[in-house]
Every structure is written in structure tokens, then in C-alpha cells.
Write a protein that holds these residues in place. Structure first.
Motif, PDB file in Angstrom:
ATOM      1  N   ARG A 109       0.095   2.785 -16.855  1.00  0.00           N
ATOM      2  CA  ARG A 109      -0.077   2.210 -15.526  1.00  0.00           C
ATOM      3  C   ARG A 109       1.160   1.447 -15.131  1.00  0.00           C
ATOM      4  O   ARG A 109       1.906   0.987 -15.939  1.00  0.00           O
ATOM      5  CB  ARG A 109      -1.325   1.322 -15.430  1.00  0.00           C
TER       6      ARG A 109
ATOM      7  N   CYS B 178     -24.534   6.328  -5.156  1.00  0.00           N
ATOM      8  CA  CYS B 178     -24.172   5.633  -6.388  1.00  0.00           C
ATOM      9  C   CYS B 178     -25.217   5.809  -7.481  1.00  0.00           C
ATOM     10  O   CYS B 178     -26.412   5.632  -7.248  1.00  0.00           O
ATOM     11  CB  CYS B 178     -23.961   4.146  -6.100  1.00  0.00           C
TER      12      CYS B 178
ATOM     13  N   LEU C   5      -5.086   3.517 -10.055  1.00  0.00           N
ATOM     14  CA  LEU C   5      -5.986   2.369 -10.136  1.00  0.00           C
ATOM     15  C   LEU C   5      -7.056   2.640 -11.184  1.00  0.00           C
ATOM     16  O   LEU C   5      -7.407   3.787 -11.440  1.00  0.00           O
ATOM     17  CB  LEU C   5      -6.686   2.132  -8.796  1.00  0.00           C
ATOM     18  N   ALA C   6      -7.571   1.578 -11.750  1.00  0.00           N
ATOM     19  CA  ALA C   6      -8.716   1.680 -12.658  1.00  0.00           C
ATOM     20  C   ALA C   6      -9.731   0.638 -12.221  1.00  0.00           C
ATOM     21  O   ALA C   6      -9.368  -0.504 -11.931  1.00  0.00           O
ATOM     22  CB  ALA C   6      -8.293   1.428 -14.092  1.00  0.00           C
ATOM     23  N   GLN C   7     -10.970   1.036 -12.148  1.00  0.00           N
ATOM     24  CA  GLN C   7     -12.021   0.118 -11.741  1.00  0.00           C
ATOM     25  C   GLN C   7     -12.912  -0.171 -12.942  1.00  0.00           C
ATOM     26  O   GLN C   7     -13.410   0.753 -13.582  1.00  0.00           O
ATOM     27  CB  GLN C   7     -12.851   0.726 -10.607  1.00  0.00           C
ATOM     28  N   ILE C   8     -13.089  -1.438 -13.235  1.00  0.00           N
ATOM     29  CA  ILE C   8     -13.953  -1.860 -14.336  1.00  0.00           C
ATOM     30  C   ILE C   8     -15.124  -2.611 -13.725  1.00  0.00           C
ATOM     31  O   ILE C   8     -14.934  -3.578 -12.994  1.00  0.00           O
ATOM     32  CB  ILE C   8     -13.189  -2.747 -15.328  1.00  0.00           C
ATOM     33  N   ILE C   9     -16.323  -2.163 -14.046  1.00  0.00           N
ATOM     34  CA  ILE C   9     -17.523  -2.772 -13.486  1.00  0.00           C
ATOM     35  C   ILE C   9     -18.295  -3.430 -14.624  1.00  0.00           C
ATOM     36  O   ILE C   9     -18.967  -2.751 -15.394  1.00  0.00           O
ATOM     37  CB  ILE C   9     -18.404  -1.716 -12.786  1.00  0.00           C
TER      38      ILE C   9
ATOM     39  N   CYS D 207     -26.670  -4.367  -9.045  1.00  0.00           N
ATOM     40  CA  CYS D 207     -25.950  -4.510  -7.794  1.00  0.00           C
ATOM     41  C   CYS D 207     -26.986  -4.684  -6.693  1.00  0.00           C
ATOM     42  O   CYS D 207     -28.044  -4.057  -6.720  1.00  0.00           O
ATOM     43  CB  CYS D 207     -25.118  -3.258  -7.556  1.00  0.00           C
TER      44      CYS D 207
ATOM     45  N   GLU E  20     -24.281   4.336 -10.548  1.00  0.00           N
ATOM     46  CA  GLU E  20     -23.644   3.440 -11.512  1.00  0.00           C
ATOM     47  C   GLU E  20     -24.601   2.370 -12.024  1.00  0.00           C
ATOM     48  O   GLU E  20     -24.481   1.911 -13.139  1.00  0.00           O
ATOM     49  CB  GLU E  20     -22.421   2.776 -10.846  1.00  0.00           C
TER      50      GLU E  20
ATOM     51  N   GLU F  32       0.832  -1.201   0.000  1.00  0.00           N
ATOM     52  CA  GLU F  32       0.000   0.000   0.000  1.00  0.00           C
ATOM     53  C   GLU F  32       0.873   1.261   0.000  1.00  0.00           C
ATOM     54  O   GLU F  32       0.631   2.193  -0.773  1.00  0.00           O
ATOM     55  CB  GLU F  32      -0.891  -0.012   1.237  1.00  0.00           C
TER      56      GLU F  32
END
Length: 71
Positions: free
Chosen positions: A70, A43, A27-31, A36, A45, A11
Motif C-alpha cells: 500500500r 449488505c 484502499l482497505a476497509q476494516i470493519i 450496524c 456484512e 482524490e
């Protein structure tokens, strides 16, 4: 104890890397899901009316991450 220590080291390395070079995302977040079972008030999303993102578009977005430098 050892696992906690190694996690903390990872970390801190990530934070140091982010502070040293701000020209790329950390960081990259892929959903990939639309639905959900959480109901977070902040949210927007997830909904039940939007069309899912087509697979070829999702793959294009993932490939696009490669150009962001990255680490």
C-alpha cells in the motif's frame, strides 16, 4: 473553498496512483463491529448470529495488509 480544493487534489492523486500501479489495493476497509444500525438491502456484512472475529485474527489481517504494498 481551500479545503474542497485540497481534498480534490488528494482524490486525484489517489486515482492517478491506482491507475499507474494496479499491483496493490488502493484502499482497505476494516470493519471491527458486527452490528450496524443501517439496513442496506445489498449488505450481508452484519448479522446477529455470527461470532465476532477474535482480536488476534483481526491483528493478523491488519498485519497482512503491510505485505500488499500500500502507498
Amino acid at each position: 473553498m481551500w479545503i474542497r480544493a485540497t481534498r480534490k487534489v488528494r482524490e486525484l492523486r489517489m486515482v492517478a496512483s491506482a491507475l499507474a500501479s494496479t499491483s496493490h489495493p488502493v484502499l482497505a476497509q476494516i470493519i471491527p463491529a458486527r452490528f450496524c444500525n443501517l439496513s442496506c438491502g445489498y449488505c450481508n456484512e452484519y448479522d446477529k448470529v455470527s461470532e465476532p472475529v477474535p482480536l488476534d485474527e483481526m491483528l493478523r489481517r491488519i498485519d497482512h495488509l503491510d505485505g500488499w504494498g500500500r502507498r
